[in-house]
Design a protein around this motif. Sequence first.
Motif, short mmCIF file in Angstrom:
data_model
loop_
_atom_site.label_atom_id
_atom_site.label_comp_id
_atom_site.label_asym_id
_atom_site.label_seq_id
_atom_site.Cartn_x
_atom_site.Cartn_y
_atom_site.Cartn_z
N LYS A 76 -29.22 -26.71 39.38
CA LYS A 76 -28.64 -28.05 39.49
C LYS A 76 -27.21 -27.99 40.04
CE LYS A 76 -31.45 -29.82 35.67
NZ LYS A 76 -31.46 -30.35 34.30
N ALA A 77 -26.44 -27.01 39.62
CA ALA A 77 -25.07 -26.88 40.13
C ALA A 77 -25.07 -26.60 41.62
CB ALA A 77 -24.35 -25.77 39.37
N LEU A 78 -25.96 -25.74 42.06
CA LEU A 78 -26.04 -25.43 43.49
C LEU A 78 -26.47 -26.64 44.31
CD1 LEU A 78 -27.56 -21.83 43.55
CD2 LEU A 78 -25.42 -22.55 44.61
N ARG A 79 -27.37 -27.44 43.78
CA ARG A 79 -27.86 -28.61 44.53
C ARG A 79 -26.74 -29.63 44.71
NH1 ARG A 79 -30.78 -27.46 47.70
NH2 ARG A 79 -31.65 -29.54 47.98
N VAL A 80 -25.80 -29.66 43.76
CA VAL A 80 -24.66 -30.57 43.89
C VAL A 80 -23.74 -30.09 45.00
CG1 VAL A 80 -22.60 -31.48 42.75
CG2 VAL A 80 -24.78 -31.36 41.50
N VAL A 81 -23.45 -28.77 45.00
CA VAL A 81 -22.50 -28.22 45.97
C VAL A 81 -23.15 -28.05 47.34
CG1 VAL A 81 -21.05 -26.22 46.51
CG2 VAL A 81 -21.21 -27.06 44.16
N VAL A 85 -29.01 -27.21 51.44
CA VAL A 85 -29.34 -25.79 51.60
C VAL A 85 -30.47 -25.43 50.63
CG1 VAL A 85 -28.48 -23.42 51.42
CG2 VAL A 85 -27.01 -25.22 52.35
N PRO A 86 -31.59 -24.87 51.13
CA PRO A 86 -32.69 -24.53 50.22
C PRO A 86 -32.31 -23.41 49.26
CG PRO A 86 -33.12 -23.70 52.44
CD PRO A 86 -31.91 -24.56 52.53
N VAL A 87 -32.79 -23.52 48.02
CA VAL A 87 -32.55 -22.53 46.98
C VAL A 87 -33.90 -21.93 46.57
CG1 VAL A 87 -31.72 -22.14 44.62
CG2 VAL A 87 -30.50 -23.72 46.14
#
Length: 438
Positions: A76-81, A85-87
Amino acid sequence: MSKSVPKPLSILVIENDPGDLWANVRLAGLRAIGDSDRVASAPTLEEGLAAAATAKPDVVLLDLALPDSTGLAAVKALRVVLPDVPVIVLTGQDDHDLAEEALRAGAQDYLVKGQFAHNALGRAIRHALVRQKLESRLRLFEAALNSAANGIVITDIHATVEWANPAFTTMTGRTLVEAVGRTPGEMLNSGKQDAAFYQRMWDCILAGRVWSGELVNRRKDGSLYDESLTISPVTDRNGTIRHFIAIKQDISERKAIEESVQHLAHHDHLTDLPNRTLLDGRLAQALAQARRDRGTVAVMFLDLDQFKPVNDILGHDIGDLLLREVAHRLQSCVPRESDTVSRLGGDEFVILLAQIDKAWDAAVVAGKLLASLRRPFTIGPHHIDISGSIGIAVYPHHAEEVNGLLKNADTAMYHAKKAGRNCYRFFRELAESTAVDA
Protein backbone atom coordinates in the motif's frame (compact mmCIF):
# COMPACT_ATOMS: atom_id res chain seq x y z
CA MET A 1 14.52 -3.90 -41.68
CA SER A 2 16.38 -4.12 -38.37
CA LYS A 3 14.46 -4.80 -35.19
CA SER A 4 14.24 -2.04 -32.62
CA VAL A 5 16.28 -2.62 -29.46
CA PRO A 6 14.09 -2.87 -26.33
CA LYS A 7 14.56 -0.09 -23.84
CA PRO A 8 16.47 -1.35 -20.76
CA LEU A 9 14.28 -1.76 -17.72
CA SER A 10 14.91 -0.01 -14.43
CA ILE A 11 14.10 -2.46 -11.66
CA LEU A 12 13.97 -1.71 -7.95
CA VAL A 13 14.30 -4.72 -5.62
CA ILE A 14 13.29 -4.15 -1.99
CA GLU A 15 14.69 -7.19 -0.18
CA ASN A 16 16.60 -7.34 3.11
CA ASP A 17 18.29 -10.73 2.46
CA PRO A 18 21.12 -10.46 -0.15
CA GLY A 19 21.09 -14.23 -0.60
CA ASP A 20 17.41 -14.20 -1.52
CA LEU A 21 17.94 -11.18 -3.71
CA TRP A 22 20.45 -12.78 -6.05
CA ALA A 23 19.41 -16.41 -5.77
CA ASN A 24 15.73 -15.83 -6.35
CA VAL A 25 15.81 -12.71 -8.51
CA ARG A 26 18.89 -12.40 -10.68
CA LEU A 27 19.45 -16.09 -11.39
CA ALA A 28 15.82 -17.04 -11.71
CA GLY A 29 14.44 -14.25 -13.79
CA LEU A 30 16.25 -11.08 -14.61
CA ARG A 31 18.78 -12.81 -16.87
CA ALA A 32 15.89 -13.59 -19.22
CA ILE A 33 15.02 -9.94 -19.46
CA GLY A 34 18.52 -8.86 -20.45
CA ASP A 35 21.85 -8.20 -18.78
CA SER A 36 21.54 -4.54 -19.64
CA ASP A 37 18.59 -4.07 -17.26
CA ARG A 38 19.36 -1.64 -14.47
CA VAL A 39 18.78 -3.10 -11.03
CA ALA A 40 18.72 -1.08 -7.82
CA SER A 41 18.18 -2.62 -4.42
CA ALA A 42 17.18 -1.52 -0.94
CA PRO A 43 17.07 -3.55 2.30
CA THR A 44 14.17 -1.64 3.91
CA LEU A 45 10.92 -0.08 2.81
CA GLU A 46 12.09 3.39 3.86
CA GLU A 47 15.26 3.11 1.77
CA GLY A 48 13.27 1.60 -1.08
CA LEU A 49 10.89 4.56 -1.15
CA ALA A 50 13.87 6.92 -1.12
CA ALA A 51 15.59 4.98 -3.91
CA ALA A 52 12.42 5.14 -6.00
CA ALA A 53 12.83 8.91 -6.33
CA THR A 54 16.27 8.57 -7.99
CA ALA A 55 16.03 5.17 -9.68
CA LYS A 56 12.65 5.93 -11.30
CA PRO A 57 11.93 2.20 -11.60
CA ASP A 58 9.77 0.62 -14.29
CA VAL A 59 8.89 -2.20 -11.90
CA VAL A 60 9.35 -2.99 -8.20
CA LEU A 61 10.08 -6.43 -6.74
CA LEU A 62 8.96 -6.40 -3.13
CA ASP A 63 9.54 -8.77 -0.24
CA LEU A 64 6.70 -8.69 2.30
CA ALA A 65 9.04 -9.38 5.23
CA LEU A 66 11.09 -6.22 5.75
CA PRO A 67 12.66 -4.87 8.94
CA ASP A 68 10.49 -1.77 8.94
CA SER A 69 7.35 -3.18 7.33
CA THR A 70 5.62 -6.54 7.17
CA GLY A 71 2.63 -7.76 5.26
CA LEU A 72 0.52 -5.67 2.91
CA ALA A 73 1.43 -2.29 4.42
CA ALA A 74 4.52 -2.21 2.17
CA VAL A 75 2.39 -2.79 -0.95
CA LYS A 76 0.00 0.00 0.00
CA ALA A 77 2.84 2.42 0.78
CA LEU A 78 4.45 1.77 -2.59
CA ARG A 79 1.16 2.26 -4.45
CA VAL A 80 0.86 5.71 -2.86
CA VAL A 81 4.39 6.75 -3.84
CA LEU A 82 4.51 4.90 -7.20
CA PRO A 83 0.86 4.69 -8.33
CA ASP A 84 1.75 3.92 -11.98
CA VAL A 85 4.62 1.46 -11.35
CA PRO A 86 3.75 -2.27 -11.17
CA VAL A 87 4.69 -4.08 -7.95
CA ILE A 88 5.46 -7.81 -7.94
CA VAL A 89 5.45 -9.46 -4.52
CA LEU A 90 8.24 -11.97 -3.75
CA THR A 91 7.59 -13.84 -0.54
CA GLY A 92 8.36 -17.05 1.22
CA GLN A 93 4.74 -17.49 2.27
CA ASP A 94 2.79 -19.83 0.05
CA ASP A 95 -0.55 -18.42 1.20
CA HIS A 96 -3.45 -18.20 -1.26
CA ASP A 97 -5.46 -15.77 0.89
CA LEU A 98 -2.43 -13.51 1.32
CA ALA A 99 -1.86 -13.56 -2.43
CA GLU A 100 -5.44 -12.42 -3.08
CA GLU A 101 -5.12 -9.65 -0.50
CA ALA A 102 -1.85 -8.49 -2.08
CA LEU A 103 -3.47 -8.29 -5.50
CA ARG A 104 -6.42 -6.36 -4.08
CA ALA A 105 -3.96 -3.99 -2.39
CA GLY A 106 -2.47 -3.15 -5.78
CA ALA A 107 0.23 -5.76 -6.51
CA GLN A 108 0.39 -6.99 -10.10
CA ASP A 109 1.64 -10.49 -9.25
CA TYR A 110 2.55 -12.75 -6.32
CA LEU A 111 5.44 -15.20 -6.54
CA VAL A 112 6.69 -17.59 -3.85
CA LYS A 113 10.44 -17.70 -3.52
CA GLY A 114 12.00 -20.94 -4.63
CA GLN A 115 8.77 -22.17 -6.26
CA PHE A 116 8.66 -20.33 -9.56
CA ALA A 117 10.20 -21.86 -12.66
CA HIS A 118 13.15 -20.51 -14.61
CA ASN A 119 12.19 -17.34 -16.51
CA ALA A 120 8.89 -17.07 -14.57
CA LEU A 121 9.96 -13.81 -13.02
CA GLY A 122 10.85 -12.38 -16.41
CA ARG A 123 7.42 -13.28 -17.74
CA ALA A 124 5.78 -11.88 -14.61
CA ILE A 125 7.59 -8.56 -15.10
CA ARG A 126 6.62 -8.31 -18.76
CA HIS A 127 3.01 -9.18 -17.99
CA ALA A 128 2.92 -6.74 -15.08
CA LEU A 129 4.16 -3.93 -17.32
CA VAL A 130 1.47 -4.69 -19.90
CA ARG A 131 -1.26 -4.88 -17.27
CA GLN A 132 -0.07 -1.66 -15.68
CA LYS A 133 -0.27 0.15 -19.02
CA LEU A 134 -3.78 -1.19 -19.54
CA GLU A 135 -4.81 -0.17 -16.05
CA SER A 136 -3.35 3.31 -16.56
CA ARG A 137 -5.28 3.63 -19.79
CA LEU A 138 -8.47 2.45 -18.10
CA ARG A 139 -7.96 4.98 -15.30
CA LEU A 140 -7.49 7.68 -17.91
CA PHE A 141 -10.68 6.63 -19.70
CA GLU A 142 -12.59 6.52 -16.41
CA ALA A 143 -11.29 9.97 -15.45
CA ALA A 144 -12.42 11.30 -18.81
CA LEU A 145 -15.87 9.71 -18.43
CA ASN A 146 -16.18 10.96 -14.85
CA SER A 147 -15.34 14.51 -15.89
CA ALA A 148 -17.70 14.52 -18.89
CA ALA A 149 -20.46 17.11 -18.76
CA ASN A 150 -23.01 14.65 -20.20
CA GLY A 151 -24.41 11.75 -18.25
CA ILE A 152 -22.91 8.40 -19.32
CA VAL A 153 -24.48 5.07 -18.39
CA ILE A 154 -23.28 1.56 -19.18
CA THR A 155 -25.87 -1.22 -19.03
CA ASP A 156 -26.00 -4.90 -19.84
CA ILE A 157 -28.08 -6.36 -22.65
CA HIS A 158 -31.20 -6.12 -20.45
CA ALA A 159 -30.62 -2.39 -19.72
CA THR A 160 -29.54 -3.07 -16.14
CA VAL A 161 -27.14 -0.33 -15.07
CA GLU A 162 -23.56 -1.46 -14.41
CA TRP A 163 -21.89 1.97 -14.21
CA ALA A 164 -22.79 5.66 -14.39
CA ASN A 165 -20.72 8.81 -14.13
CA PRO A 166 -21.17 11.78 -11.74
CA ALA A 167 -22.96 13.84 -14.41
CA PHE A 168 -25.71 11.20 -14.38
CA THR A 169 -26.12 11.79 -10.64
CA THR A 170 -26.23 15.56 -11.12
CA MET A 171 -28.84 15.20 -13.86
CA THR A 172 -31.13 12.64 -12.22
CA GLY A 173 -30.45 12.86 -8.49
CA ARG A 174 -29.66 9.12 -8.50
CA THR A 175 -26.31 8.01 -7.05
CA LEU A 176 -24.23 5.24 -8.60
CA VAL A 177 -25.19 2.95 -5.71
CA GLU A 178 -28.88 3.63 -6.35
CA ALA A 179 -28.52 3.15 -10.10
CA VAL A 180 -26.48 -0.07 -10.32
CA GLY A 181 -28.71 -3.11 -10.66
CA ARG A 182 -31.74 -1.12 -11.85
CA THR A 183 -32.88 -0.06 -15.29
CA PRO A 184 -33.20 3.58 -16.40
CA GLY A 185 -36.87 2.89 -17.04
CA GLU A 186 -37.42 1.98 -13.39
CA MET A 187 -35.74 5.15 -12.15
CA LEU A 188 -36.50 7.81 -14.76
CA ASN A 189 -39.73 6.98 -16.60
CA SER A 190 -42.01 10.01 -16.64
CA GLY A 191 -44.94 8.45 -18.44
CA LYS A 192 -44.66 11.09 -21.16
CA GLN A 193 -43.57 8.53 -23.77
CA ASP A 194 -45.84 5.67 -24.76
CA ALA A 195 -44.96 1.99 -25.17
CA ALA A 196 -44.61 2.39 -28.94
CA PHE A 197 -41.83 4.99 -28.41
CA TYR A 198 -39.76 2.57 -26.34
CA GLN A 199 -40.50 -0.35 -28.67
CA ARG A 200 -39.05 1.59 -31.62
CA MET A 201 -35.98 2.41 -29.52
CA TRP A 202 -35.44 -1.25 -28.58
CA ASP A 203 -36.00 -2.45 -32.14
CA CYS A 204 -33.23 -0.08 -33.25
CA ILE A 205 -30.56 -0.89 -30.67
CA LEU A 206 -31.20 -4.66 -30.66
CA ALA A 207 -30.62 -4.54 -34.41
CA GLY A 208 -27.16 -3.15 -33.65
CA ARG A 209 -27.88 0.43 -34.69
CA VAL A 210 -27.33 3.64 -32.75
CA TRP A 211 -30.55 5.29 -31.52
CA SER A 212 -30.86 9.02 -30.86
CA GLY A 213 -33.86 11.02 -29.72
CA GLU A 214 -35.38 13.36 -27.18
CA LEU A 215 -37.66 12.46 -24.30
CA VAL A 216 -38.95 13.71 -20.97
CA ASN A 217 -37.60 11.94 -17.87
CA ARG A 218 -38.25 12.24 -14.14
CA ARG A 219 -35.63 13.05 -11.50
CA LYS A 220 -35.50 11.39 -8.09
CA ASP A 221 -37.28 14.41 -6.56
CA GLY A 222 -40.16 13.96 -9.03
CA SER A 223 -39.38 16.95 -11.24
CA LEU A 224 -39.39 16.50 -15.00
CA TYR A 225 -36.61 17.43 -17.39
CA ASP A 226 -35.99 17.25 -21.14
CA GLU A 227 -33.24 14.88 -22.21
CA SER A 228 -31.32 14.26 -25.41
CA LEU A 229 -30.37 10.57 -25.46
CA THR A 230 -28.04 8.50 -27.65
CA ILE A 231 -27.74 4.73 -27.11
CA SER A 232 -24.94 2.75 -28.76
CA PRO A 233 -24.74 -1.07 -28.74
CA VAL A 234 -21.37 -2.59 -27.73
CA THR A 235 -20.53 -5.96 -29.27
CA ASP A 236 -17.93 -8.63 -28.53
CA ARG A 237 -15.51 -10.02 -31.11
CA ASN A 238 -18.22 -12.28 -32.48
CA GLY A 239 -20.59 -9.35 -33.08
CA THR A 240 -22.91 -10.28 -30.20
CA ILE A 241 -24.32 -7.30 -28.31
CA ARG A 242 -23.13 -7.40 -24.71
CA HIS A 243 -23.67 -3.87 -23.42
CA PHE A 244 -25.27 -0.54 -24.22
CA ILE A 245 -23.70 2.87 -23.64
CA ALA A 246 -26.13 5.75 -23.15
CA ILE A 247 -25.07 9.39 -23.48
CA LYS A 248 -27.52 11.72 -21.74
CA GLN A 249 -27.77 15.51 -21.93
CA ASP A 250 -30.17 17.70 -19.97
CA ILE A 251 -31.65 20.02 -22.61
CA SER A 252 -34.33 21.58 -20.40
CA GLU A 253 -32.79 25.04 -20.61
CA ARG A 254 -32.43 24.84 -24.37
CA LYS A 255 -36.02 23.66 -24.76
CA ALA A 256 -37.25 26.47 -22.50
CA ILE A 257 -35.40 29.03 -24.63
CA GLU A 258 -36.82 27.51 -27.82
CA GLU A 259 -40.33 27.60 -26.36
CA SER A 260 -39.83 31.20 -25.27
CA VAL A 261 -38.68 32.20 -28.75
CA GLN A 262 -41.63 30.37 -30.29
CA HIS A 263 -43.99 32.05 -27.85
CA LEU A 264 -42.63 35.50 -28.63
CA ALA A 265 -42.94 34.82 -32.35
CA HIS A 266 -46.60 33.86 -32.05
CA HIS A 267 -47.94 36.13 -29.32
CA ASP A 268 -48.61 39.84 -28.96
CA HIS A 269 -45.92 41.47 -26.84
CA LEU A 270 -48.38 43.71 -24.96
CA THR A 271 -51.29 41.41 -24.10
CA ASP A 272 -49.62 38.00 -24.60
CA LEU A 273 -52.59 37.02 -26.75
CA PRO A 274 -52.00 34.99 -29.95
CA ASN A 275 -50.95 37.25 -32.84
CA ARG A 276 -52.03 37.13 -36.49
CA THR A 277 -49.57 34.36 -37.35
CA LEU A 278 -50.84 32.02 -34.63
CA LEU A 279 -54.46 32.99 -35.33
CA ASP A 280 -54.10 32.09 -39.01
CA GLY A 281 -52.69 28.69 -38.09
CA ARG A 282 -55.43 27.93 -35.59
CA LEU A 283 -58.13 29.15 -37.95
CA ALA A 284 -56.77 26.98 -40.78
CA GLN A 285 -56.75 23.99 -38.43
CA ALA A 286 -60.30 24.71 -37.26
CA LEU A 287 -61.52 24.96 -40.87
CA ALA A 288 -59.84 21.67 -41.79
CA GLN A 289 -61.56 19.98 -38.85
CA ALA A 290 -64.90 21.57 -39.76
CA ARG A 291 -64.61 20.32 -43.35
CA ARG A 292 -64.05 16.78 -42.11
CA ASP A 293 -66.87 16.93 -39.55
CA ARG A 294 -69.17 19.24 -41.53
CA GLY A 295 -69.00 21.59 -38.58
CA THR A 296 -69.38 25.33 -38.12
CA VAL A 297 -66.70 27.91 -37.28
CA ALA A 298 -67.22 31.57 -36.34
CA VAL A 299 -64.80 34.48 -36.60
CA MET A 300 -65.55 37.71 -34.73
CA PHE A 301 -63.70 40.94 -35.50
CA LEU A 302 -63.84 43.32 -32.52
CA ASP A 303 -62.80 46.96 -32.51
CA LEU A 304 -62.95 49.14 -29.41
CA ASP A 305 -65.15 52.24 -29.55
CA GLN A 306 -63.67 55.58 -28.54
CA PHE A 307 -60.24 54.13 -27.73
CA LYS A 308 -58.28 56.90 -29.48
CA PRO A 309 -59.34 59.60 -26.95
CA VAL A 310 -57.92 57.42 -24.16
CA ASN A 311 -54.49 57.51 -25.77
CA ASP A 312 -54.76 61.20 -26.67
CA ILE A 313 -55.95 62.41 -23.26
CA LEU A 314 -54.53 59.92 -20.76
CA GLY A 315 -51.44 58.81 -22.68
CA HIS A 316 -50.24 55.62 -24.29
CA ASP A 317 -49.15 54.04 -21.00
CA ILE A 318 -52.74 54.14 -19.73
CA GLY A 319 -53.92 52.97 -23.15
CA ASP A 320 -51.61 49.94 -22.97
CA LEU A 321 -52.86 49.05 -19.49
CA LEU A 322 -56.41 49.34 -20.75
CA LEU A 323 -55.68 47.00 -23.67
CA ARG A 324 -54.26 44.41 -21.27
CA GLU A 325 -57.39 44.57 -19.12
CA VAL A 326 -59.57 44.29 -22.24
CA ALA A 327 -57.64 41.16 -23.22
CA HIS A 328 -58.32 39.58 -19.81
CA ARG A 329 -62.05 40.31 -20.04
CA LEU A 330 -62.34 38.97 -23.57
CA GLN A 331 -60.57 35.74 -22.62
CA SER A 332 -62.99 35.22 -19.74
CA CYS A 333 -65.92 35.26 -22.16
CA VAL A 334 -64.90 32.45 -24.55
CA PRO A 335 -66.47 29.12 -23.58
CA ARG A 336 -63.85 26.52 -24.58
CA GLU A 337 -60.07 26.00 -24.62
CA SER A 338 -60.28 25.41 -28.36
CA ASP A 339 -61.47 29.01 -28.80
CA THR A 340 -58.91 31.76 -29.41
CA VAL A 341 -58.80 35.43 -28.48
CA SER A 342 -56.12 37.23 -30.50
CA ARG A 343 -54.91 40.79 -30.95
CA LEU A 344 -54.08 41.99 -34.45
CA GLY A 345 -52.68 45.31 -33.29
CA GLY A 346 -53.92 48.65 -31.98
CA ASP A 347 -57.41 48.15 -30.53
CA GLU A 348 -58.39 45.35 -32.95
CA PHE A 349 -59.09 41.85 -31.63
CA VAL A 350 -60.27 38.66 -33.33
CA ILE A 351 -62.13 35.89 -31.54
CA LEU A 352 -62.16 32.41 -33.09
CA LEU A 353 -64.92 30.00 -32.06
CA ALA A 354 -63.56 26.73 -33.45
CA GLN A 355 -66.60 24.55 -32.77
CA ILE A 356 -70.17 25.87 -32.62
CA ASP A 357 -73.44 24.14 -33.36
CA LYS A 358 -75.11 27.05 -35.10
CA ALA A 359 -74.50 30.71 -35.99
CA TRP A 360 -76.63 31.92 -33.08
CA ASP A 361 -73.98 30.52 -30.67
CA ALA A 362 -71.61 33.22 -31.96
CA ALA A 363 -74.22 35.88 -31.24
CA VAL A 364 -74.49 34.67 -27.63
CA VAL A 365 -70.73 34.97 -27.17
CA ALA A 366 -70.72 38.39 -28.87
CA GLY A 367 -73.33 39.57 -26.38
CA LYS A 368 -71.11 38.48 -23.49
CA LEU A 369 -68.11 40.23 -25.00
CA LEU A 370 -69.97 43.51 -25.40
CA ALA A 371 -71.38 43.29 -21.88
CA SER A 372 -67.92 42.75 -20.42
CA LEU A 373 -66.60 45.85 -22.20
CA ARG A 374 -69.47 48.04 -21.00
CA ARG A 375 -68.41 47.61 -17.38
CA PRO A 376 -66.19 50.56 -16.35
CA PHE A 377 -62.44 50.02 -16.32
CA THR A 378 -60.36 51.29 -13.41
CA ILE A 379 -56.78 51.99 -14.52
CA GLY A 380 -54.88 53.63 -11.67
CA PRO A 381 -56.83 56.74 -10.67
CA HIS A 382 -58.80 56.74 -13.93
CA HIS A 383 -62.29 55.33 -14.51
CA ILE A 384 -62.73 54.63 -18.20
CA ASP A 385 -65.92 53.81 -20.09
CA ILE A 386 -65.59 52.18 -23.51
CA SER A 387 -67.53 49.74 -25.66
CA GLY A 388 -66.90 47.56 -28.67
CA SER A 389 -68.21 46.85 -32.16
CA ILE A 390 -68.18 43.28 -33.42
CA GLY A 391 -68.50 41.80 -36.89
CA ILE A 392 -69.18 38.07 -37.30
CA ALA A 393 -68.48 35.74 -40.23
CA VAL A 394 -69.40 32.06 -40.12
CA TYR A 395 -68.00 29.07 -42.02
CA PRO A 396 -69.30 27.76 -44.37
CA HIS A 397 -72.06 30.37 -44.87
CA HIS A 398 -69.98 33.52 -45.30
CA ALA A 399 -66.61 32.18 -46.51
CA GLU A 400 -64.72 28.91 -46.70
CA GLU A 401 -61.12 29.96 -46.21
CA VAL A 402 -59.04 31.98 -43.72
CA ASN A 403 -58.66 35.30 -45.49
CA GLY A 404 -62.27 35.35 -46.65
CA LEU A 405 -63.63 34.84 -43.14
CA LEU A 406 -61.37 37.51 -41.65
CA LYS A 407 -62.20 40.00 -44.42
CA ASN A 408 -65.94 39.45 -44.12
CA ALA A 409 -65.87 39.67 -40.32
CA ASP A 410 -63.98 42.97 -40.67
CA THR A 411 -66.60 44.24 -43.10
CA ALA A 412 -69.39 43.27 -40.71
CA MET A 413 -67.59 45.11 -37.89
CA TYR A 414 -67.62 48.37 -39.88
CA HIS A 415 -71.36 47.99 -40.36
CA ALA A 416 -71.70 47.57 -36.59
CA LYS A 417 -69.84 50.87 -36.21
CA LYS A 418 -72.20 52.54 -38.67
CA ALA A 419 -75.16 51.09 -36.78
CA GLY A 420 -74.20 53.14 -33.72
CA ARG A 421 -71.39 51.07 -32.09
CA ASN A 422 -71.70 48.87 -29.00
CA CYS A 423 -73.36 46.14 -31.09
CA TYR A 424 -72.60 43.18 -33.34
CA ARG A 425 -73.49 42.40 -36.94
CA PHE A 426 -73.31 39.24 -39.02
CA PHE A 427 -71.90 39.44 -42.52
CA ARG A 428 -74.61 39.16 -45.18
CA GLU A 429 -73.70 39.07 -48.87
CA LEU A 430 -76.53 41.20 -50.25
CA ALA A 431 -76.68 43.22 -53.43
CA GLU A 432 -76.33 46.44 -51.46
CA SER A 433 -73.34 44.95 -49.55
CA THR A 434 -74.85 45.60 -46.14
CA ALA A 435 -74.52 43.71 -42.89
CA VAL A 436 -77.69 43.15 -40.91
CA ASP A 437 -78.60 41.66 -37.58
CA ALA A 438 -78.73 37.90 -37.34
